[in-house]
Design a protein around this motif. Sequence first.
Motif, PDB file in Angstrom:
ATOM      1  N   THR A  48       0.720  -1.160  -0.055  1.00 26.75           N
ATOM      2  CA  THR A  48      -0.222  -0.006  -0.119  1.00 26.75           C
ATOM      3  C   THR A  48       0.727   1.206   0.071  1.00 26.75           C
ATOM      4  N   ASP A  49       0.299   2.453  -0.320  1.00 23.72           N
ATOM      5  CA  ASP A  49       0.657   3.692  -0.420  1.00 23.72           C
ATOM      6  C   ASP A  49       0.527   4.328   0.859  1.00 23.72           C
ATOM      7  N   TRP A  94       0.520   7.779   1.436  1.00 27.26           N
ATOM      8  CA  TRP A  94      -0.503   8.752   0.981  1.00 27.26           C
ATOM      9  C   TRP A  94      -1.795   8.228   0.720  1.00 27.26           C
ATOM     10  N   GLU A  95      -1.650   7.066  -0.207  1.00 24.71           N
ATOM     11  CA  GLU A  95      -3.178   6.758  -0.358  1.00 24.71           C
ATOM     12  C   GLU A  95      -3.985   6.371   0.968  1.00 24.71           C
ATOM     13  N   ASN A  96      -3.237   5.604   1.954  1.00 23.80           N
ATOM     14  CA  ASN A  96      -3.943   5.279   3.031  1.00 23.80           C
ATOM     15  C   ASN A  96      -4.472   6.645   3.619  1.00 23.80           C
ATOM     16  N   ARG A 115      -5.231   9.301   2.118  1.00 27.56           N
ATOM     17  CA  ARG A 115      -6.599   9.921   1.463  1.00 27.56           C
ATOM     18  C   ARG A 115      -7.789   9.040   1.721  1.00 27.56           C
ATOM     19  N   GLN A 116      -7.542   7.950   1.982  1.00 22.63           N
ATOM     20  CA  GLN A 116      -8.737   7.084   2.211  1.00 22.63           C
ATOM     21  C   GLN A 116      -9.369   7.335   3.714  1.00 22.63           C
ATOM     22  N   ASN A 150      -4.477  16.851   2.480  1.00 20.61           N
ATOM     23  CA  ASN A 150      -3.462  16.863   1.411  1.00 20.61           C
ATOM     24  C   ASN A 150      -1.916  16.558   1.847  1.00 20.61           C
ATOM     25  N   SER A 163       0.600  11.540   5.536  1.00 22.89           N
ATOM     26  CA  SER A 163       0.958  10.044   4.870  1.00 22.89           C
ATOM     27  C   SER A 163       0.647   9.240   6.222  1.00 22.89           C
ATOM     28  N   ASP A 220       0.397   1.594   7.024  1.00 24.65           N
ATOM     29  CA  ASP A 220      -0.956   0.518   6.968  1.00 24.65           C
ATOM     30  C   ASP A 220      -0.998   0.197   8.351  1.00 24.65           C
TER      31      ASP A 220
END
Length: 169
Positions: free
Chosen positions: A31-32, A34-36, A38-39, A44, A47, A50
């Motif tokens: 997993t990323d 930054w995407e974690n 965002r979810q 913005n 980070s 997981d």
Amino acid sequence: MLENLKALQSTLQLEKLEKYKRRVSFGDLITDRWENARQYGFGNGSSCYDNVLILGEVQVGEHTWIGPNVILDGLGGLSIGNHCSISSGVQIYSHDTVRRSVTLGRAPVDYTPTKIGNGVYIGPNCIIGRGVSIGDSAVIGAMSFVNCDVPAGKKVWGCPARIAGDVEI
């Protein structure tokens, strides 16, 4: 199937080790960060590893780093500002069961919002108690237990944490 996962994990670990000189959990390999973030609806540029445990409603501002093995308890409400560093192993609480336990279940669970301002650094393995407010640009030293409010621009450390001076910028 299991052998394929093991091979993937081994390959990804070697890549991470060569590129960043670190080993991380399997979840963080696939997993990323930054995407974690965002979810979870964090700001913005923030980070979040997981393996962070997130409970309840947690609000995080922009460009905040949340390290591995952190607990963010938002069951009583938790807000974290912009440009913060929440180091590895930090635990931030907004509820506790102390009164419920010592009264053998007669008292309710206690919930109080916890607030971390902008530009706050919280060192590794700190514990921030329920209802604490930490002001902007404060520094919390490693392994501290913070059970009372910290004014903006102060550095604190210890168990319990005590003001040790002003943050020098």
